[in-house]
Design an enzyme around this catalytic site. Structure first.
Site, PDB file in Angstrom:
ATOM      1  N   GLU A 128      48.687  54.264  40.152  1.00 43.15           N
ATOM      2  CA  GLU A 128      48.866  55.073  39.248  1.00 43.15           C
ATOM      3  C   GLU A 128      47.336  55.262  39.081  1.00 43.15           C
ATOM      4  O   GLU A 128      46.129  54.268  39.962  1.00 43.15           O
ATOM      5  CB  GLU A 128      48.914  53.764  38.218  1.00 43.15           C
ATOM      6  CG  GLU A 128      50.397  53.843  38.013  1.00 43.15           C
ATOM      7  CD  GLU A 128      50.730  52.817  37.242  1.00 43.15           C
ATOM      8  OE1 GLU A 128      51.737  52.866  36.676  1.00 43.15           O
ATOM      9  OE2 GLU A 128      50.260  51.692  37.559  1.00 43.15           O
ATOM     10  N   CYS A 168      48.189  45.075  46.324  1.00 39.95           N
ATOM     11  CA  CYS A 168      47.224  43.929  46.849  1.00 39.95           C
ATOM     12  C   CYS A 168      47.488  42.591  47.327  1.00 39.95           C
ATOM     13  O   CYS A 168      48.698  42.544  46.984  1.00 39.95           O
ATOM     14  CB  CYS A 168      46.672  43.802  45.565  1.00 39.95           C
ATOM     15  SG  CYS A 168      44.873  43.345  46.271  1.00 39.95           S
ATOM     16  N   CYS A 204      47.413  39.488  37.581  1.00 46.92           N
ATOM     17  CA  CYS A 204      47.454  40.718  38.371  1.00 46.92           C
ATOM     18  C   CYS A 204      48.587  41.419  38.007  1.00 46.92           C
ATOM     19  O   CYS A 204      49.051  41.401  39.466  1.00 46.92           O
ATOM     20  CB  CYS A 204      46.413  40.957  39.140  1.00 46.92           C
ATOM     21  SG  CYS A 204      46.330  42.531  39.462  1.00 46.92           S
ATOM     22  N   CYS A 219      43.697  46.712  32.454  1.00 43.53           N
ATOM     23  CA  CYS A 219      43.338  45.858  33.834  1.00 43.53           C
ATOM     24  C   CYS A 219      44.065  45.218  34.037  1.00 43.53           C
ATOM     25  O   CYS A 219      44.539  44.379  32.948  1.00 43.53           O
ATOM     26  CB  CYS A 219      42.022  45.093  33.599  1.00 43.53           C
ATOM     27  SG  CYS A 219      40.418  46.132  32.990  1.00 43.53           S
ATOM     28  N   CYS A 224      39.793  55.997  36.087  1.00 49.25           N
ATOM     29  CA  CYS A 224      39.959  54.445  37.247  1.00 49.25           C
ATOM     30  C   CYS A 224      41.336  54.647  37.837  1.00 49.25           C
ATOM     31  O   CYS A 224      41.888  55.302  37.885  1.00 49.25           O
ATOM     32  CB  CYS A 224      40.592  53.907  35.711  1.00 49.25           C
ATOM     33  SG  CYS A 224      40.788  51.946  36.295  1.00 49.25           S
ATOM     34  N   CYS A 246      46.138  37.660  43.040  1.00 48.18           N
ATOM     35  CA  CYS A 246      45.726  37.359  41.463  1.00 48.18           C
ATOM     36  C   CYS A 246      46.994  37.246  40.885  1.00 48.18           C
ATOM     37  O   CYS A 246      48.111  37.758  40.524  1.00 48.18           O
ATOM     38  CB  CYS A 246      44.821  37.539  41.470  1.00 48.18           C
ATOM     39  SG  CYS A 246      43.019  38.634  42.910  1.00 48.18           S
TER      40      CYS A 246
HETATM   41  N1  SAH Z   1      40.658  44.213  42.948  1.00 46.49           N
HETATM   42  C1  SAH Z   1      39.846  44.562  42.309  1.00 46.49           C
HETATM   43  C2  SAH Z   1      40.013  46.295  41.481  1.00 46.49           C
HETATM   44  C3  SAH Z   1      41.396  46.493  40.024  1.00 46.49           C
HETATM   45  S1  SAH Z   1      41.012  45.128  39.398  1.00 46.49           S
HETATM   46  C4  SAH Z   1      39.817  43.592  41.173  1.00 46.49           C
HETATM   47  O1  SAH Z   1      40.132  42.298  41.427  1.00 46.49           O
HETATM   48  O2  SAH Z   1      37.996  43.192  40.482  1.00 46.49           O
HETATM   49  C5  SAH Z   1      40.013  45.238  38.016  1.00 46.49           C
HETATM   50  C6  SAH Z   1      39.974  44.140  37.211  1.00 46.49           C
HETATM   51  O3  SAH Z   1      41.145  43.962  36.508  1.00 46.49           O
HETATM   52  C7  SAH Z   1      40.140  42.537  37.615  1.00 46.49           C
HETATM   53  O4  SAH Z   1      37.878  42.829  37.905  1.00 46.49           O
HETATM   54  C8  SAH Z   1      40.620  41.725  37.895  1.00 46.49           C
HETATM   55  O5  SAH Z   1      40.255  41.010  38.217  1.00 46.49           O
HETATM   56  C9  SAH Z   1      40.704  42.420  36.409  1.00 46.49           C
HETATM   57  N2  SAH Z   1      42.181  41.664  36.007  1.00 46.49           N
HETATM   58  C10 SAH Z   1      43.161  41.487  37.236  1.00 46.49           C
HETATM   59  N3  SAH Z   1      44.919  41.315  35.954  1.00 46.49           N
HETATM   60  C11 SAH Z   1      44.821  41.415  34.493  1.00 46.49           C
HETATM   61  C12 SAH Z   1      44.910  41.423  33.964  1.00 46.49           C
HETATM   62  N4  SAH Z   1      45.779  40.686  33.677  1.00 46.49           N
HETATM   63  N5  SAH Z   1      44.154  41.248  32.611  1.00 46.49           N
HETATM   64  C13 SAH Z   1      43.654  41.459  32.392  1.00 46.49           C
HETATM   65  N6  SAH Z   1      41.930  41.393  33.530  1.00 46.49           N
HETATM   66  C14 SAH Z   1      42.865  42.041  34.513  1.00 46.49           C
HETATM   67 FE1  SF4 Z   2      44.416  42.775  43.787  1.00 45.29          FE
HETATM   68 FE2  SF4 Z   2      44.585  42.501  41.695  1.00 45.29          FE
HETATM   69 FE3  SF4 Z   2      43.070  40.726  42.333  1.00 45.29          FE
HETATM   70 FE4  SF4 Z   2      42.185  43.197  41.988  1.00 45.29          FE
HETATM   71  S1  SF4 Z   2      42.860  41.010  40.233  1.00 45.29           S
HETATM   72  S2  SF4 Z   2      42.113  41.627  43.856  1.00 45.29           S
HETATM   73  S3  SF4 Z   2      43.875  44.443  42.604  1.00 45.29           S
HETATM   74  S4  SF4 Z   2      45.388  40.769  42.832  1.00 45.29           S
END
Ligand code: SAH
Ligand code: SF4
Length: 339
Positions: free
Chosen positions: A90, A110, A117, A333, A103, A114
């Protein structure tokens, strides 16, 4: 060795070498690069025209638009794009008062896992190639151009961990920031990382001209590990050390903190964060948790959010909320997941 295959992931110099190899005077690289990355009619002079006509099917990376979802407020639109092998990623176009930000994704899925996410929840499928990253920006640029605008900012905050796909990300950024093509100012590029320590150190040593956003979300190893499993590999002390190294090379640093109700949103968490960041010149971005199906944490309540912000401000840090546009299209995000 000059790579075969699509040309949109090649830097200007590499593109010129590719033309030369194919018997076309490299002086034509400028017209081709402009066409590939900045639109333009594609009216080429004869030698380049012949080359283009013979090869046009293989010059560009295929990124087919599978689905477009626009938010109700009209500011954000998300595109589901299919790579040549059918895998989907996306890309999101966000417009704040006519200043467009793209973006982009750097991986399909990934590996970092996390818990909150959507991309992490789908697991790792593969890295994107430079041309596949550039092609996302090209698709969004075409949308922008149709509106008489252009992309001003790039954020590597879509699906995936950019520093886990370091070389392809850097190569794509070299292409997209070239003044002869898409021409996004390097100072308007932000790479967001989970806290990939070797990648941050490499950025610092290579003096990458981009801003870095570090997704912190917790101020102790124990709390961070519960949200971000790779904290075990790159614990906070090492991560902050890498941030200091990055800052010493004059890189602009942001800290991202996703606020999860009752998990990391108390004034005590804010104070401990301030303590941890003391001495660093950082801007803190707060992101209220966006819902995902695989995580049952809740969004922090409004009063807690503002109290968190106030506590950090009083400790002397600039703190803003990251724009939450596009929530109704699941483009917020951490909500990006193909399918
Ligand atoms: N992998 C990178 C970039 C992609 S995620 C990273 O982790 O930074 C982009 C941002 O979205 C990150 O700051 C991540 O912590 C945040 N994020 C992920 N899941 C989220 C959620 N469910 N709600 C709000 N922010 C989230
Ligand atoms: Fe990967 Fe999502 Fe963690 Fe960013 S926030 S490192 S995209 S799992």
């Amino acid at each position: 060795m000059i790579a075969e295959g699509p040309c949109d992931g090649l830097t200007f110099v590499e593109l010129a070498a590719r033309l030369e190899r194919d018997g076309v005077n490299p002086v034509h690289a400028a017209a081709l690069f402009r066409h590939l990355h900045a639109g333009g009619a594609g009216e080429f002079e004869p030698p380049l025209k012949r080359w283009w006509e013979a090869k046009s099917a293989e010059i560009r990376t295929t990124m087919e638009v599978v689905k477009v979802t626009a938010s109700a407020d009209g500011w954000t639109s998300k595109r589901l794009l299919a790579c040549g092998d059918g895998r989907q990623v996306e890309a999101v176009l966000m417009g704040f008062h006519g200043r467009l930000t793209a973006c982009l994704s750097t991986q399909v899925g990934c590996a970092m896992g996390c818990v909150f996410c959507a991309t992490g929840q789908m697991g790792f499928q593969r890295h994107l190639r430079p041309g596949e990253i550039v092609a996302q920006a090209r698709v969004l640029s075409e949308v922008a151009r149709a509106r008489g605008q252009r992309i001003r900012n790039l954020v590597m905050m879509g699906m995936g961990e950019p520093l886990h796909n370091y070389d392809a990300t850097m190569q794509a950024l070299a292409v997209m920031t070239d003044t002869r093509g898409m021409n996004v100012g390097p100072g308007r590029v932000t790479i967001s990382t989970v806290g990939h320590v070797p990648g941050i150190r490499k950025l610092a040593r290579e003096r990458a001209p981009y801003s870095l956003a570090v997704s912190l979300h917790a101020a102790s190893d124990e709390e961070r590990q519960a949200l971000i499993p790779v904290n075990r590999r790159w614990p906070l002390a090492e991560l902050l050390d890498a941030c200091r190294e990055y800052e010493a090379h004059k890189g602009r640093l942001f800290i991202a903190w996703t606020l999860v109700d009752g998990v990391n949103d108390s004034p005590d968490h804010a104070r401990r964060l301030a303590e941890l960041l003391r001495g660093l010149d950082v801007h803190i971005n707060l992101i209220p948790l966006n819902p995902t199906t695989g995580f049952n944490g809740g969004t922090s309540r409004a009063a807690r959010q503002s109290e968190f912000q106030k506590t950090l401000r009083e400790a002397g840090f600039p703190v803003t909320f990251r724009q939450a546009r596009g929530l109704d299209v699941a483009a917020g995000c951490g909500q990006l997941a193909a399918g």
